[in-house]
Motif scaffolding. Sequence first.
Motif, PDB file in Angstrom:
ATOM      1  N   ALA A  51      41.760  13.616  76.774  1.00  0.00           N
ATOM      2  CA  ALA A  51      40.337  13.673  76.445  1.00  0.00           C
ATOM      3  C   ALA A  51      40.045  13.098  75.063  1.00  0.00           C
ATOM      4  CB  ALA A  51      39.832  15.106  76.530  1.00  0.00           C
ATOM      5  N   ALA A  52      40.962  13.289  74.104  1.00  0.00           N
ATOM      6  CA  ALA A  52      40.726  12.846  72.731  1.00  0.00           C
ATOM      7  C   ALA A  52      41.222  11.437  72.449  1.00  0.00           C
ATOM      8  CB  ALA A  52      41.371  13.824  71.743  1.00  0.00           C
ATOM      9  N   THR A  53      42.245  10.982  73.224  1.00  0.00           N
ATOM     10  CA  THR A  53      42.891   9.707  72.877  1.00  0.00           C
ATOM     11  C   THR A  53      42.968   8.710  74.027  1.00  0.00           C
ATOM     12  OG1 THR A  53      45.148  10.361  73.498  1.00  0.00           O
ATOM     13  CG2 THR A  53      44.387  10.973  71.264  1.00  0.00           C
ATOM     14  N   GLY A  54      42.763   9.163  75.246  1.00  0.00           N
ATOM     15  CA  GLY A  54      42.913   8.303  76.413  1.00  0.00           C
ATOM     16  C   GLY A  54      44.343   8.183  76.899  1.00  0.00           C
ATOM     17  N   LEU A  55      45.297   8.769  76.193  1.00  0.00           N
ATOM     18  CA  LEU A  55      46.704   8.687  76.594  1.00  0.00           C
ATOM     19  C   LEU A  55      47.050   9.803  77.572  1.00  0.00           C
ATOM     20  CD1 LEU A  55      48.468   8.060  73.157  1.00  0.00           C
ATOM     21  CD2 LEU A  55      47.832   6.365  74.892  1.00  0.00           C
ATOM     22  N   ARG A  56      47.793   9.443  78.612  1.00  0.00           N
ATOM     23  CA  ARG A  56      48.331  10.456  79.523  1.00  0.00           C
ATOM     24  C   ARG A  56      49.754  10.750  79.083  1.00  0.00           C
ATOM     25  NH1 ARG A  56      46.163   9.919  85.603  1.00  0.00           N
ATOM     26  NH2 ARG A  56      43.989   9.667  85.032  1.00  0.00           N
ATOM     27  N   VAL A  57      50.031  12.020  78.861  1.00  0.00           N
ATOM     28  CA  VAL A  57      51.347  12.420  78.380  1.00  0.00           C
ATOM     29  C   VAL A  57      51.838  13.597  79.202  1.00  0.00           C
ATOM     30  CG1 VAL A  57      50.903  11.647  76.020  1.00  0.00           C
ATOM     31  CG2 VAL A  57      50.425  14.018  76.642  1.00  0.00           C
ATOM     32  N   THR A  58      53.123  13.854  79.090  1.00  0.00           N
ATOM     33  CA  THR A  58      53.719  15.067  79.621  1.00  0.00           C
ATOM     34  C   THR A  58      54.266  15.832  78.427  1.00  0.00           C
ATOM     35  OG1 THR A  58      54.306  13.958  81.675  1.00  0.00           O
ATOM     36  CG2 THR A  58      55.472  16.003  81.163  1.00  0.00           C
ATOM     37  N   VAL A  59      53.838  17.073  78.291  1.00  0.00           N
ATOM     38  CA  VAL A  59      54.297  17.849  77.149  1.00  0.00           C
ATOM     39  C   VAL A  59      55.672  18.421  77.431  1.00  0.00           C
ATOM     40  CG1 VAL A  59      51.955  18.388  76.381  1.00  0.00           C
ATOM     41  CG2 VAL A  59      53.154  19.985  77.872  1.00  0.00           C
ATOM     42  N   PRO A  95      41.471  38.012  68.547  1.00  0.00           N
ATOM     43  CA  PRO A  95      42.621  37.102  68.581  1.00  0.00           C
ATOM     44  C   PRO A  95      42.388  35.950  69.552  1.00  0.00           C
ATOM     45  CG  PRO A  95      43.112  39.097  69.792  1.00  0.00           C
ATOM     46  CD  PRO A  95      41.757  39.296  69.190  1.00  0.00           C
ATOM     47  N   HIS A  96      42.829  34.774  69.146  1.00  0.00           N
ATOM     48  CA  HIS A  96      42.669  33.554  69.942  1.00  0.00           C
ATOM     49  C   HIS A  96      44.003  32.787  69.882  1.00  0.00           C
ATOM     50  CE1 HIS A  96      40.326  30.296  71.745  1.00  0.00           C
ATOM     51  NE2 HIS A  96      40.924  29.483  70.918  1.00  0.00           N
ATOM     52  N   PRO A  97      44.812  32.848  70.943  1.00  0.00           N
ATOM     53  CA  PRO A  97      46.116  32.167  70.904  1.00  0.00           C
ATOM     54  C   PRO A  97      45.961  30.651  71.035  1.00  0.00           C
ATOM     55  CG  PRO A  97      45.773  33.146  73.061  1.00  0.00           C
ATOM     56  CD  PRO A  97      44.603  33.554  72.212  1.00  0.00           C
ATOM     57  N   PHE A  98      46.821  29.928  70.339  1.00  0.00           N
ATOM     58  CA  PHE A  98      46.848  28.468  70.420  1.00  0.00           C
ATOM     59  C   PHE A  98      48.307  28.029  70.409  1.00  0.00           C
ATOM     60  CE2 PHE A  98      46.892  24.146  68.881  1.00  0.00           C
ATOM     61  CZ  PHE A  98      45.859  23.562  69.603  1.00  0.00           C
ATOM     62  N   VAL A  99      48.677  27.167  71.356  1.00  0.00           N
ATOM     63  CA  VAL A  99      50.061  26.708  71.474  1.00  0.00           C
ATOM     64  C   VAL A  99      50.099  25.207  71.235  1.00  0.00           C
ATOM     65  CG1 VAL A  99      52.083  26.577  72.980  1.00  0.00           C
ATOM     66  CG2 VAL A  99      50.546  28.555  73.115  1.00  0.00           C
ATOM     67  N   LEU A 100      50.993  24.788  70.343  1.00  0.00           N
ATOM     68  CA  LEU A 100      51.162  23.369  70.023  1.00  0.00           C
ATOM     69  C   LEU A 100      52.477  22.881  70.629  1.00  0.00           C
ATOM     70  CD1 LEU A 100      50.175  20.858  68.480  1.00  0.00           C
ATOM     71  CD2 LEU A 100      51.461  21.705  66.503  1.00  0.00           C
ATOM     72  N   PHE A 101      52.378  21.879  71.506  1.00  0.00           N
ATOM     73  CA  PHE A 101      53.535  21.296  72.178  1.00  0.00           C
ATOM     74  C   PHE A 101      53.889  19.947  71.572  1.00  0.00           C
ATOM     75  CE2 PHE A 101      51.578  24.009  75.394  1.00  0.00           C
ATOM     76  CZ  PHE A 101      52.666  24.641  75.963  1.00  0.00           C
ATOM     77  N   GLU A 102      55.057  19.467  71.927  1.00  0.00           N
ATOM     78  CA  GLU A 102      55.448  18.094  71.610  1.00  0.00           C
ATOM     79  C   GLU A 102      55.264  17.271  72.878  1.00  0.00           C
ATOM     80  OE1 GLU A 102      58.720  15.675  69.133  1.00  0.00           O
ATOM     81  OE2 GLU A 102      59.342  17.592  69.966  1.00  0.00           O
ATOM     82  N   ALA A 103      54.852  16.016  72.704  1.00  0.00           N
ATOM     83  CA  ALA A 103      54.691  15.105  73.836  1.00  0.00           C
ATOM     84  C   ALA A 103      55.202  13.737  73.413  1.00  0.00           C
ATOM     85  CB  ALA A 103      53.227  14.999  74.252  1.00  0.00           C
ATOM     86  N   LEU A 104      55.854  13.054  74.332  1.00  0.00           N
ATOM     87  CA  LEU A 104      56.363  11.721  74.035  1.00  0.00           C
ATOM     88  C   LEU A 104      55.381  10.665  74.520  1.00  0.00           C
ATOM     89  CD1 LEU A 104      60.133  12.152  74.895  1.00  0.00           C
ATOM     90  CD2 LEU A 104      59.057  12.111  72.641  1.00  0.00           C
ATOM     91  N   TYR A 105      55.187   9.675  73.674  1.00  0.00           N
ATOM     92  CA  TYR A 105      54.315   8.544  73.980  1.00  0.00           C
ATOM     93  C   TYR A 105      54.971   7.682  75.046  1.00  0.00           C
ATOM     94  CZ  TYR A 105      52.123   3.986  73.122  1.00  0.00           C
ATOM     95  OH  TYR A 105      51.483   2.786  73.248  1.00  0.00           O
ATOM     96  N   GLY A 106      54.209   7.285  76.018  1.00  0.00           N
ATOM     97  CA  GLY A 106      54.705   6.395  77.060  1.00  0.00           C
ATOM     98  C   GLY A 106      54.156   4.999  76.849  1.00  0.00           C
ATOM     99  N   GLU A 107      52.932   4.807  77.289  1.00  0.00           N
ATOM    100  CA  GLU A 107      52.299   3.500  77.125  1.00  0.00           C
ATOM    101  C   GLU A 107      50.809   3.699  76.990  1.00  0.00           C
ATOM    102  OE1 GLU A 107      51.687   1.960  81.587  1.00  0.00           O
ATOM    103  OE2 GLU A 107      53.776   1.997  80.922  1.00  0.00           O
ATOM    104  N   GLY A 108      50.132   2.616  76.641  1.00  0.00           N
ATOM    105  CA  GLY A 108      48.687   2.661  76.476  1.00  0.00           C
ATOM    106  C   GLY A 108      48.315   2.626  75.012  1.00  0.00           C
ATOM    107  N   THR A 109      47.038   2.441  74.791  1.00  0.00           N
ATOM    108  CA  THR A 109      46.512   2.382  73.437  1.00  0.00           C
ATOM    109  C   THR A 109      45.666   3.613  73.185  1.00  0.00           C
ATOM    110  OG1 THR A 109      46.430  -0.025  73.548  1.00  0.00           O
ATOM    111  CG2 THR A 109      45.101   1.019  71.843  1.00  0.00           C
ATOM    112  N   ALA A 110      45.971   4.280  72.109  1.00  0.00           N
ATOM    113  CA  ALA A 110      45.207   5.472  71.752  1.00  0.00           C
ATOM    114  C   ALA A 110      43.886   5.044  71.122  1.00  0.00           C
ATOM    115  CB  ALA A 110      45.998   6.330  70.776  1.00  0.00           C
ATOM    116  N   GLU A 111      42.797   5.558  71.687  1.00  0.00           N
ATOM    117  CA  GLU A 111      41.460   5.280  71.166  1.00  0.00           C
ATOM    118  C   GLU A 111      40.681   6.582  71.140  1.00  0.00           C
ATOM    119  OE1 GLU A 111      39.689   2.342  73.685  1.00  0.00           O
ATOM    120  OE2 GLU A 111      41.189   0.827  73.194  1.00  0.00           O
TER     121      GLU A 111
END
Length: 180
Positions: free
Chosen positions: A108-116, A137-153
């Motif tokens: 939604a923010a970058t146009g990139l499709r990733v798998t976390v 309380p409001h939980p928030f989880v930060l994952f790592e995701a690897l870049y595949g292809e595409g241009t982030a916009e």
Amino acid sequence: MTGERDTRRASRETWRALADLVSEEGELEVVHRRWECSPDVRDRLVENLDSVGILGGAGALVRRQSPEGDRPETLLVGYGDGEGWSDPGANLEPGESFHECAERAVEAATGLRVTVSGVLQSHVLYADDWTDRDPVPHPFVLFEALYGEGTAEPRGSAEAVEWFLDPPAELRYEELRDVV
């Protein structure tokens, strides 16, 4: 319904969601942080819990090899609110897992499709307004995701996206500096 009972319910739901994540991911370190907000924002969190039965959100740090190839770059998003660079993140939607939320937020923010993949950080943000009510309380989880292809916009509410070798000076939250 925005009293002590709501805060207890939000706490139960937060810890239940994090326990489910621990069963999927293994041990998690949880960062607890106070989040100063308006009474309206706090009330909306409670209303969201009442209406859709969920609280929380997720995001992901997308990594790619730098053009020089010596170390990875991290994609960060500027949302235009002057609060600094951040991971692309969003609030959970009904029936959505933290993983699915993070993948949706990146697209939604970058146009990139990733798998976390693995969890980088887990937070419980305590939405605290100036009234005498208990924080929500409001939980928030930060994952790592690897870049595949595409241009982030920039898309949606994102006004800028940029790849960083080192953390920029202006970050939305300091704990992010440890993982960029």
